[in-house]
Design a protein around this motif. Structure first.
Motif, PDB file in Angstrom:
ATOM      1  N   SER A  47      39.470  -6.933   4.694  1.00  0.00           N
ATOM      2  CA  SER A  47      38.663  -7.504   3.993  1.00  0.00           C
ATOM      3  C   SER A  47      37.214  -7.685   4.749  1.00  0.00           C
ATOM      4  CB  SER A  47      39.193  -8.709   3.487  1.00  0.00           C
ATOM      5  OG  SER A  47      39.243  -9.648   4.581  1.00  0.00           O
ATOM      6  N   GLU A  48      36.344  -8.117   4.404  1.00  0.00           N
ATOM      7  CA  GLU A  48      34.995  -8.464   5.065  1.00  0.00           C
ATOM      8  C   GLU A  48      35.293  -9.315   6.255  1.00  0.00           C
ATOM      9  OE1 GLU A  48      31.409  -8.667   2.514  1.00  0.00           O
ATOM     10  OE2 GLU A  48      32.025  -6.902   1.567  1.00  0.00           O
ATOM     11  N   GLY A  70      30.957  -3.847   3.197  1.00  0.00           N
ATOM     12  CA  GLY A  70      32.093  -3.614   2.445  1.00  0.00           C
ATOM     13  C   GLY A  70      32.913  -2.292   2.435  1.00  0.00           C
ATOM     14  N   THR A  71      33.494  -1.714   1.702  1.00  0.00           N
ATOM     15  CA  THR A  71      34.208  -0.476   1.811  1.00  0.00           C
ATOM     16  C   THR A  71      33.416   0.716   1.546  1.00  0.00           C
ATOM     17  OG1 THR A  71      36.208  -1.465   0.892  1.00  0.00           O
ATOM     18  CG2 THR A  71      36.091   0.831   0.897  1.00  0.00           C
ATOM     19  N   GLN A  76      31.977  -2.812   7.852  1.00  0.00           N
ATOM     20  CA  GLN A  76      33.072  -3.124   6.766  1.00  0.00           C
ATOM     21  C   GLN A  76      32.544  -4.555   6.596  1.00  0.00           C
ATOM     22  OE1 GLN A  76      34.918  -1.539   5.025  1.00  0.00           O
ATOM     23  NE2 GLN A  76      36.353  -2.915   4.036  1.00  0.00           N
ATOM     24  N   SER A  77      32.179  -5.377   7.616  1.00  0.00           N
ATOM     25  CA  SER A  77      31.800  -6.968   7.568  1.00  0.00           C
ATOM     26  C   SER A  77      30.626  -6.955   6.694  1.00  0.00           C
ATOM     27  CB  SER A  77      31.768  -7.479   8.919  1.00  0.00           C
ATOM     28  OG  SER A  77      32.710  -7.327   9.612  1.00  0.00           O
ATOM     29  N   SER A  84      38.891   0.760   5.854  1.00  0.00           N
ATOM     30  CA  SER A  84      38.469   0.317   4.746  1.00  0.00           C
ATOM     31  C   SER A  84      39.469  -0.770   3.927  1.00  0.00           C
ATOM     32  CB  SER A  84      38.211   1.276   3.934  1.00  0.00           C
ATOM     33  OG  SER A  84      39.320   2.108   3.615  1.00  0.00           O
TER      34      SER A  84
END
Length: 90
Positions: free
Chosen positions: A71-72, A43-44, A39-40, A68
């Protein structure tokens, strides 16, 4: 609080994680770290990009989908905290 920016601290945590043995971590912790990292950095998740062909990848994708909504930057902070916590225990 560190004077280093988030990206620098994240990169340092990734380097620290790369030196750790995955086998010593419970699978739920491994999945959480995987999801936070993905996710970092990506992203989603979208299912169209990451088809699931086996059970192992299904668990990984599920872990990623569960976070998800973050946020990053939130995931980077959580990843850093998790890695530092694990490193302190060793």
């Amino acid at each position: 609080m560190s004077d280093k920016d988030l990206e620098t601290r994240f990169e340092e945590a990734v380097e620290l994680a790369n030196d750790m043995s995955q086998e010593s971590l419970p699978q739920d912790v491994q999945l959480r770290l995987y999801a936070l990292y993905k996710q970092s950095t990506h992203g989603t998740i979208t299912n169209r990009i990451y088809p699931v062909y086996d059970l192992r990848n299904a668990f990984k994708m599920n872990a990623w989908m569960q976070i998800s909504h973050l946020s990053e930057d939130e995931c980077k902070e959580l990843y850093i905290e998790a890695i530092l916590s694990i490193a302190k225990k060793k």
